[in-house]
Design a protein around this motif. Structure first.
Motif, mmCIF file in Angstrom:
data_model
loop_
_atom_site.group_PDB
_atom_site.id
_atom_site.type_symbol
_atom_site.label_atom_id
_atom_site.label_comp_id
_atom_site.label_asym_id
_atom_site.label_seq_id
_atom_site.Cartn_x
_atom_site.Cartn_y
_atom_site.Cartn_z
ATOM 1 N N LYS A 7 1.151 -1.332 0.083
ATOM 2 C CA LYS A 7 -0.482 0.239 -0.066
ATOM 3 C C LYS A 7 0.668 1.231 -0.186
ATOM 4 O O LYS A 7 1.428 1.366 0.709
ATOM 5 N N THR A 8 0.319 2.334 -0.948
ATOM 6 C CA THR A 8 1.055 3.094 -0.686
ATOM 7 C C THR A 8 1.102 3.806 0.499
ATOM 8 O O THR A 8 -0.547 4.363 1.282
ATOM 9 N N LEU A 9 2.205 5.035 1.088
ATOM 10 C CA LEU A 9 1.472 5.323 2.882
ATOM 11 C C LEU A 9 2.012 7.186 2.335
ATOM 12 O O LEU A 9 3.191 7.619 1.163
ATOM 13 N N ASP A 10 1.166 7.726 2.789
ATOM 14 C CA ASP A 10 1.901 9.322 2.648
ATOM 15 C C ASP A 10 1.703 9.444 3.875
ATOM 16 O O ASP A 10 1.407 9.925 5.043
ATOM 17 N N PRO A 11 3.161 9.543 4.494
ATOM 18 C CA PRO A 11 4.024 9.711 5.728
ATOM 19 C C PRO A 11 2.650 10.733 6.680
ATOM 20 O O PRO A 11 3.154 11.451 7.440
ATOM 21 N N ALA A 12 3.107 12.635 6.030
ATOM 22 C CA ALA A 12 2.678 13.301 6.162
ATOM 23 C C ALA A 12 1.217 13.608 7.086
ATOM 24 O O ALA A 12 1.060 14.140 7.667
ATOM 25 N N GLU A 13 -0.445 12.618 6.047
ATOM 26 C CA GLU A 13 -1.332 12.489 6.292
ATOM 27 C C GLU A 13 -0.962 11.226 7.679
ATOM 28 O O GLU A 13 -1.878 11.757 8.414
ATOM 29 N N ARG A 14 -0.597 9.839 7.608
ATOM 30 C CA ARG A 14 -0.653 8.946 8.405
ATOM 31 C C ARG A 14 -0.111 9.362 9.383
ATOM 32 O O ARG A 14 0.006 9.118 11.038
ATOM 33 N N TRP A 15 1.507 10.258 9.692
ATOM 34 C CA TRP A 15 2.067 10.567 10.842
ATOM 35 C C TRP A 15 1.907 12.512 11.357
ATOM 36 O O TRP A 15 2.894 13.357 11.504
ATOM 37 N N ALA A 16 0.972 13.471 10.405
ATOM 38 C CA ALA A 16 0.796 14.827 11.001
ATOM 39 C C ALA A 16 1.350 15.225 12.525
ATOM 40 O O ALA A 16 1.346 16.087 12.045
ATOM 41 N N ASP A 17 0.496 14.418 13.562
ATOM 42 C CA ASP A 17 0.734 14.888 14.732
ATOM 43 C C ASP A 17 2.430 15.152 14.513
ATOM 44 O O ASP A 17 3.816 15.869 15.307
ATOM 45 N N TRP A 18 3.158 14.370 14.192
ATOM 46 C CA TRP A 18 4.967 13.783 14.579
ATOM 47 C C TRP A 18 5.380 15.167 13.529
ATOM 48 O O TRP A 18 6.159 16.077 13.924
ATOM 49 N N HIS A 19 4.992 15.061 12.652
ATOM 50 C CA HIS A 19 5.178 16.427 11.946
ATOM 51 C C HIS A 19 4.907 17.601 12.604
ATOM 52 O O HIS A 19 6.021 18.530 12.391
ATOM 53 N N ALA A 20 3.918 17.943 12.497
ATOM 54 C CA ALA A 20 3.734 19.120 13.774
ATOM 55 C C ALA A 20 4.804 19.602 14.539
ATOM 56 O O ALA A 20 4.891 20.552 14.722
ATOM 57 N N LEU A 21 4.704 18.067 15.281
ATOM 58 C CA LEU A 21 5.617 18.949 16.687
ATOM 59 C C LEU A 21 7.144 18.488 16.230
ATOM 60 O O LEU A 21 7.422 19.870 17.062
ATOM 61 N N VAL A 22 7.534 18.214 15.749
ATOM 62 C CA VAL A 22 8.756 18.359 14.797
ATOM 63 C C VAL A 22 9.001 19.399 14.079
ATOM 64 O O VAL A 22 10.372 20.486 14.486
ATOM 65 N N ALA A 23 8.592 19.795 13.233
ATOM 66 C CA ALA A 23 8.228 21.253 12.672
ATOM 67 C C ALA A 23 8.125 22.428 13.293
ATOM 68 O O ALA A 23 8.366 23.678 13.411
#
Length: 169
Positions: free
Chosen positions: A40-56
């Motif tokens: 399956k194709t994974l969209d990391p920005a969607e699947r791990w949105a909370d991580w993206h926000a925390l790191v950013a």
């Protein structure tokens, strides 16, 4: 007094958040890994949105977020998964990521467990069972532990290959 959550530790750090990973597999029951294995194709920005926000958010306020991975070669299926999602998951969020073959780490003094080190003084140790599941954590401010973890991370970082240049074997 309750221990701070991981998110609180991350939001409260001021200068650095570094993570050293030394296992060849983690949480193989993770739905993202299961989906990836199934093609399956994974969209990391969607699947791990909370991580993206925390790191950013941390990077945006000047925190240097770095992750180093020591891996066996040839790499495991799980490491192939991690490598495949690193651009969209870690790099896109603002982390710097490097990889080191376990063969190149032989003479580096390493702690027995993965860890996060915040601002060179607060260590969050990660304990996994033999299958890479059931993570438990322990928080310590012990200076000798922080010093070992910082020294180990920096030695690995110095030797490791940046993500964009690391070739799976």
């Amino acid at each position: 007094m309750t221990a701070p959550t991981f998110e609180e530790l991350f939001r409260n750090c001021q200068r650095t958040a570094v993570h050293l990973e030394m296992r060849d597999a983690y949480m193989k029951s993770d739905p993202a890994f299961v989906d990836w294995k199934a093609g399956k194709t994974l969209d990391p920005a969607e699947r791990w949105a909370d991580w993206h926000a925390l790191v950013a958010e941390a990077v945006g306020r000047g925190v240097a977020v770095r992750r180093a991975r020591i891996v066996s070669t040839p790499v495991s299926e799980y490491i192939r998964f991690e490598h495949a999602v690193t651009d969209g998951l870690n790099i896109a969020a603002g982390e710097a990521v490097r990889w080191l073959s376990r063969r190149q780490a032989t003479d580096i003094t390493l702690p027995g467990n993965d860890f996060w080190l915040f601002d060179s003084s607060l260590v969050l140790l990660n304990y996994f069972d033999g299958e890479g599941e059931n993570m438990e954590v322990e928080l310590t401010e012990a200076p000798e532990v922080a010093k070992l973890c910082e020294s180990a991370f920096e030695a690995v970082w110095k030797r490791a290959t940046p993500h964009a240049e690391f070739e799976l074997s």
